[in-house]
Enzyme design. Sequence first.
Site, PDB file in Angstrom:
ATOM      1  N   LYS A 214       1.535  68.955 -61.534  1.00 53.41           N
ATOM      2  CA  LYS A 214       0.344  68.205 -61.932  1.00 53.41           C
ATOM      3  C   LYS A 214       0.268  68.139 -63.450  1.00 53.41           C
ATOM      4  CE  LYS A 214      -2.719  69.203 -58.017  1.00 53.41           C
ATOM      5  NZ  LYS A 214      -4.100  69.610 -57.643  1.00 53.41           N
TER       6      LYS A 214
ATOM      7  N   LYS B  43      -5.217  62.968 -63.213  1.00 54.65           N
ATOM      8  CA  LYS B  43      -3.911  63.621 -63.113  1.00 54.65           C
ATOM      9  C   LYS B  43      -2.889  62.751 -62.390  1.00 54.65           C
ATOM     10  CE  LYS B  43      -5.552  67.102 -60.836  1.00 54.65           C
ATOM     11  NZ  LYS B  43      -6.983  66.825 -60.749  1.00 54.65           N
TER      12      LYS B  43
ATOM     13  N   ASP C  25     -16.516  66.254 -55.247  1.00 58.23           N
ATOM     14  CA  ASP C  25     -15.714  65.138 -54.746  1.00 58.23           C
ATOM     15  C   ASP C  25     -15.076  65.602 -53.447  1.00 58.23           C
ATOM     16  OD1 ASP C  25     -14.175  62.943 -54.260  1.00 58.23           O
ATOM     17  OD2 ASP C  25     -13.220  62.873 -56.237  1.00 58.23           O
TER      18      ASP C  25
END
Length: 509
Positions: free
Chosen positions: A182, A164, A293
């Site tokens: 985004k 993104k 993550d």
Amino acid sequence: MKRRRRMVAGGVCVSFLLGSLLSLHTGPAAPGSGPADRPDTPLRFYRGDAELRVAEALGAEPVSEPPDSLKDLDRQIRERYEEVLRYRGAAGPGGAHTTRRLERRRLMDLEPGGRWDPVRARTPAVHKLQEGSPGRSPAAAPGLRCGSLLNLTELRYLGSGYTKAVHRAELSRNRSFSVALKSVDFRGHDMRGCVRRFRSVAACYRLAAFKLLKEMNLMRQLRHRNVLTLYGYCYQATGDVQAVTAITELGTPLEMIQLLQTAWEERFRVCLSLVRLLHFLAHSPLGSVSLLDFRPRQFVLVGGELKVSDLDDATADEPPCPPEPPRLCNIDFPARNFSLTCSRGRCAGMNEKRNLYNAYRFFFTYLLPHSAPPALRPLLDTILNATGELLWGVDETLHRMEEVLYLYRTGQYLHNDTHTHTTAYRAVQDSWVPGQDYRCWPSYQHDVCLLSVFSLQEAASVCESHAHCHAFVLTNQTTWTGHQLVWFKTGGAGLSRAPGRVTYIRTDG
């Protein structure tokens, strides 16, 4: 009526540009330089009366029929689509059936079935869809739509990751407020790698867009004070091209180096916010959610509170147990390994434990103990050791962190202070000492000594412990815990008037 149609068409064009053209950054970078790579060949955009088209980039030619090489891409798109469906659920008032019925048309018209083709899947010629977040949007930004982007100003590129690109913008709606936009980064790592392999921008975009759609669905499902708020989104499709732009709360990127230089109280707030987030994720409506993550770049600060901003790599699936005895579930980290017992075919508790240890190694180790009040350090060391060894779950960790907050907020951490004050101070009401600053650490401002204290007695203790301090100024400003901000000065000469402030000057020379 015609004027209204022209306005709608203009909104569609703007929304598409935000979903794709905003992804472009200034100037190409060298290939292979990392997540923010930019291809050497720019994307070309064509604008027609009622549609926008994107020419294939990186030498990729339009594909008329999906060859065998696209079967793997087809499989990936289907898997990611199914993942979006799993996290879709019922969103707020209106019921699950209404949401499912609408979302069946909204997910980029890629409903698998029959002879579904990931490259040639069609959508209506001009189609605009939008949805406001049913979460805790501020009064200024409920249910932002594609039309809201028509009032966009001060657009600025913030950064990009593998998938993104993020832009900051000001939107005018009764009053101006800032949002983050985004969109899929056409020149990001994911798109570039996919296009090089499969030679189709359209199909690769769908694959990346489903990752963004998954994140938006998770933001809607996981509404919490430490999850970035989804204000709404704009989705539009023209011909073979779809564009999705998420409109979210704007946060400040987390810079660990800067955070290490801030006052302990603010660093503790970040850690407490993180534990509250992990407690919610462990008991979320979707089950136990793991942030696969967990790097600091996945978080932002909003008003001093830590919030997770990237959820596209989150999962609510506990891993299955190994098929062979002893069927222990191993959690592997670069410096440590842990084992969990298998329960009903799943590694129960692994998501929670993984989150907690990542919090320890990325945040607690650096932010919790340093420059903390001496009376709180034993408690903080206990929390640090327990999370580093995974001796506690997130429930116990949150309980201990809230205990530290209570002791600090109520001033009980000062009860064991046996220091006897031998210095007298003269109070001057409504006054201020201009200049005469010195540096101390950790300070709320790096070029002065600005600290927070619970009481006047604590301020006097701090001044007496600093060799350069001969005066301090109590302000009428407080921190998030209710502590008062105090300026510490090298002297008290040249006082100026400052209503609401009190200057204390040492009288022992």
